[in-house]
Design an enzyme around this catalytic site. Sequence first.
Site, PDB file in Angstrom:
ATOM      1  CG  ASP A 157      -2.085  -0.866   1.193  1.00 18.65           C
ATOM      2  OD1 ASP A 157      -2.319  -1.460   0.135  1.00 18.65           O
ATOM      3  OD2 ASP A 157      -2.749  -1.017   2.224  1.00 18.65           O
ATOM      4  CG  ASP A 217      -8.026  -7.626   6.705  1.00 25.43           C
ATOM      5  OD1 ASP A 217      -6.933  -8.061   6.306  1.00 25.43           O
ATOM      6  OD2 ASP A 217      -9.119  -7.968   6.215  1.00 25.43           O
TER       7      ASP A 217
HETATM    8  C1  BGC Z   1      -0.625  -6.696   9.923  1.00 26.01           C
HETATM    9  C2  BGC Z   1       0.623  -7.488  10.191  1.00 26.01           C
HETATM   10  C3  BGC Z   1       0.413  -8.928   9.823  1.00 26.01           C
HETATM   11  C4  BGC Z   1      -0.114  -9.051   8.416  1.00 26.01           C
HETATM   12  C5  BGC Z   1      -0.425 -10.463   8.005  1.00 26.01           C
HETATM   13  C6  BGC Z   1      -1.077  -6.893   8.503  1.00 26.01           C
HETATM   14  O1  BGC Z   1      -2.299  -6.251   8.297  1.00 26.01           O
HETATM   15  O2  BGC Z   1      -0.420  -5.338  10.198  1.00 26.01           O
HETATM   16  O3  BGC Z   1       0.956  -7.383  11.558  1.00 26.01           O
HETATM   17  O4  BGC Z   1       1.606  -9.655   9.970  1.00 26.01           O
HETATM   18  O5  BGC Z   1      -1.274  -8.266   8.248  1.00 26.01           O
HETATM   19  O6  BGC Z   1      -1.528 -10.970   8.649  1.00 26.01           O
END
Ligand code: BGC
Length: 592
Positions: free
Chosen positions: A307, A531
């Site tokens: 992003d 998320d």
């Molecule tokens: C989070 C991370 C995580 C990743 C995979 C992201 O949205 O901020 O901490 O490792 O997702 O789940």
Amino acid sequence: MNVWRRLSGPRRALALAGAGALVAGGLVTIPVTAAHAATQCDIAYTSNDWPGGFTANITIKNVGDPLNGWTLGWTFPNSGQRVQQGWSATYTQSGSQVTARSMSYNGTLATGASTSIGFNGAWSGSNPKPTSFTLNGVVCNGGTTTPPTDPPTDPPTDPPTDPPTDPPTTNPPGAKVDNPYSGVPGYVNPEWKAKADAETGGSRISNNPTAVWLDRIAAINGTPDSSSNGAFGVRDHLDEALRQGAGYIQFVIYNLPGRDCSALASNGELGPDELPKYKAEYIDPIAAIQGESKYSSLRIINIIEIDSLPNLVTNTSDQAGGTVMCDTVKANGAYVNGVGYALAKLGAIGNVYNYIDAGHHGWLGWDSNFVPTANILKTAAVASGSTVNNVHGFITNTANYSALREPYFKITDNVNGQSVRQSKWVDWNFYVDELSFAQAFRNQLVSVGFNSNIGMLIDTSRNGWGGSARPTGPGATTSVDTYVNGGRIDRRAHLGNWCNQAGAGLGERPRANPETGIDAYVWVKPPGESDGSSKEIPNNEGKGFDRMCDPTYGGNARNGNNPSGALDNAPISGAWFSAQFQELMRNAYPAL
Ligand code: BGC
């Protein structure tokens, strides 16, 4: 993670102007000059057809003198063939004759350089490919000349003068394979697999490769106490990959200063001014480990900074819903220079493959976002001493929910004389799904200077949209809206919704070479990991509470003031979310 930005007034106008130019324009000619004697070109034209419509991709290779502005011309063999909406050139059509004129950013073509353009078109009867093209009025023949009879005998006398700019690593640059996913098994992260196996029915999918997210400095050595990461560090994963006999392993590089500048759920540990720390304490140690010769047999794939660069294009505070944090990291160069540094440092390792994040169609599918994003990706790829050679490709839809294919409507469909682009759901976007977007964006990236053999990845971890709510045919043709809404498989309230979407399912299982230009379908977001939390949850990871993860939230300008569509009772981003995992399996498409 985030994001999307709603099409605002000016963008709408721009999209319309683009479409209008096509019907309004006449045949463009440019004056013929003596220089044409040395103009020569090689054209590759491919088309992907469906009943009544097609997408054409054209690669123009300049095999003559350097060009400063070009006009490509051809005649469609069949009178029913029309250009409808193009990219990377200005198209005009008169009868069957088409001209495509270069844009300001791709008109300069050195000898030997190529650029790619394309368009969506319509056809009736049949859709034969044009067989002859002109460039600046000269018929292209691929530069065929009589071959020299005497082969050159002298070896080149000048040794290369420029020393390599990439920093040395233990494992020096080697010949990278074209597609690191091809022909070899992927690494299965045992920490994710254990969580999936602990779920009823989870063993049906737990043998799929998923990416390892390095979402903080501590993740390099492993984070036994964290709720959203595992005890394994980078070395543990690489050792385990060797033990598994894996051919490739995927890491996500995700820790930029001022991370996730337009949202709150995945804000990270580094403040916007901490670029030196990002370099010295995050990228350098990762590069040191990935470069160890012990791991040289593995294809190490890095997904670079989800992003980040698209946020600089669409989410600065002068735009609806934009943020001051995005202004800050744009102004101080933290994202561009951080990405450039990561690319240079990691790309210098012979068996390491970098893929940069490139948003998704529901974010970048308008020309006003599409073109500037490709340009900023290029800027980052040559920042901090990097070159485009450090970029193996790009990934779209990371951790998002955009459908791979919308089987029941196409961008070229019309209902009662109105284009589906005018429907509320499509909202003047030029793409209705990820596959068409990723393929077109690849062409755009090549046209701004990325290597012509770059490959795209699409994160299909959660974009299946199966289950009982999945439409089985097109919507009613009462209006463009009934047609699109009745037929679309993506059941979100709005394309801008991104957090723990209710109704989503697992998408295509990871596999290599699924489509032209696509290196692989991948599961970068490990299914089952949240998320963002649906309400405020105190934590020491820097993660905020974003109301786009709150099912009671009525939305904002960025999602057209629609409900967030998020599941309730979600933990902080990255933490295990059992209810979501179960729903993803129930709604998988292809079904499990
Ligand atoms: C989070 C991370 C995580 C990743 C995979 C992201 O949205 O901020 O901490 O490792 O997702 O789940």
